[in-house]
Design a protein around this motif. Structure first.
Motif, PDB file in Angstrom:
ATOM      1  N   SER A 264      -0.461  -3.392  -4.585  1.00 47.82           N
ATOM      2  CA  SER A 264      -1.336  -2.778  -3.594  1.00 47.82           C
ATOM      3  C   SER A 264      -2.783  -3.213  -3.811  1.00 47.82           C
ATOM      4  O   SER A 264      -3.272  -3.277  -4.933  1.00 47.82           O
ATOM      5  CB  SER A 264      -1.249  -1.259  -3.697  1.00 47.82           C
TER       6      SER A 264
ATOM      7  N   ASP B 146      -2.270   4.817   0.183  1.00 41.88           N
ATOM      8  CA  ASP B 146      -2.805   4.219   1.407  1.00 41.88           C
ATOM      9  C   ASP B 146      -2.134   2.892   1.748  1.00 41.88           C
ATOM     10  O   ASP B 146      -2.373   2.338   2.815  1.00 41.88           O
ATOM     11  CB  ASP B 146      -4.318   3.990   1.279  1.00 41.88           C
ATOM     12  N   CYS B 147      -1.331   2.372   0.859  1.00 40.82           N
ATOM     13  CA  CYS B 147      -0.691   1.073   1.055  1.00 40.82           C
ATOM     14  C   CYS B 147       0.586   1.242   1.876  1.00 40.82           C
ATOM     15  O   CYS B 147       1.471   2.035   1.508  1.00 40.82           O
ATOM     16  CB  CYS B 147      -0.362   0.462  -0.300  1.00 40.82           C
ATOM     17  N   PRO B 148       0.727   0.500   2.980  1.00 44.36           N
ATOM     18  CA  PRO B 148       1.948   0.604   3.796  1.00 44.36           C
ATOM     19  C   PRO B 148       3.230   0.277   3.027  1.00 44.36           C
ATOM     20  O   PRO B 148       4.268   0.900   3.249  1.00 44.36           O
ATOM     21  CB  PRO B 148       1.717  -0.405   4.916  1.00 44.36           C
ATOM     22  N   ARG B 149       3.168  -0.662   2.113  1.00 39.96           N
ATOM     23  CA  ARG B 149       4.350  -1.030   1.330  1.00 39.96           C
ATOM     24  C   ARG B 149       4.780   0.139   0.429  1.00 39.96           C
ATOM     25  O   ARG B 149       5.967   0.453   0.332  1.00 39.96           O
ATOM     26  CB  ARG B 149       4.062  -2.264   0.480  1.00 39.96           C
TER      27      ARG B 149
ATOM     28  N   GLN C 152       4.078   3.308   0.973  1.00 40.42           N
ATOM     29  CA  GLN C 152       4.557   4.354   1.880  1.00 40.42           C
ATOM     30  C   GLN C 152       6.009   4.100   2.303  1.00 40.42           C
ATOM     31  O   GLN C 152       6.822   5.023   2.354  1.00 40.42           O
ATOM     32  CB  GLN C 152       3.668   4.438   3.117  1.00 40.42           C
ATOM     33  N   LYS C 153       6.330   2.848   2.572  1.00 37.53           N
ATOM     34  CA  LYS C 153       7.701   2.490   2.976  1.00 37.53           C
ATOM     35  C   LYS C 153       8.690   2.759   1.839  1.00 37.53           C
ATOM     36  O   LYS C 153       9.765   3.320   2.054  1.00 37.53           O
ATOM     37  CB  LYS C 153       7.759   1.020   3.388  1.00 37.53           C
TER      38      LYS C 153
END
Length: 109
Positions: A29, A36-39, A41-42
């Motif tokens: 990240s 805050d990182c989309p990866r 979060q996924k």
């Protein structure tokens, strides 16, 4: 703790794979707060989905449910209500307990 043991069951193997995936997403990240990182979060969404439909292994439960548990040397993971995971970045200046090897964590919001 779960990351330092060899998985013995299929359930532990699945959880181990998910934890490693979350840890590497946090390490890769570029944001100060891994949440805050989309990866990240996924990967947390995948863990939340798994926990919603599967009972966690006793080792996973003891390490991460309702307490912050080690996720490598830099991050910690906490699972609230047995299905809502949050990643913490370690901050040694804050005095909060982290399960097992880690002694301090803070949620960066």
């Amino acid at each position: 703790m779960i990351l330092t043991k060899t998985p013995n069951t299929g359930k532990q193997h699945t959880e181990f794979r998910m934890l490693i995936s979350i840890r590497f997403a946090c390490l890769l990240s570029s944001t100060p707060n891994p949440m805050d990182c989309p990866r990240v979060q996924k990967r947390l969404a995948e863990l939340n989905h798994y926990l919603r439909y599967n009972q966690a292994s006793s080792l996973f439960y003891r390490s991460y449910c309702n307490q912050a548990g080690e996720l490598g040397q830099t991050f910690a993971l906490k699972v609230q209500d047995e299905q809502t995971a949050t990643v913490y970045r370690m901050d040694k200046s804050v005095q909060q307990n982290v399960h097992h090897l880690c002694t301090h964590a803070v949620l960066i919001s």
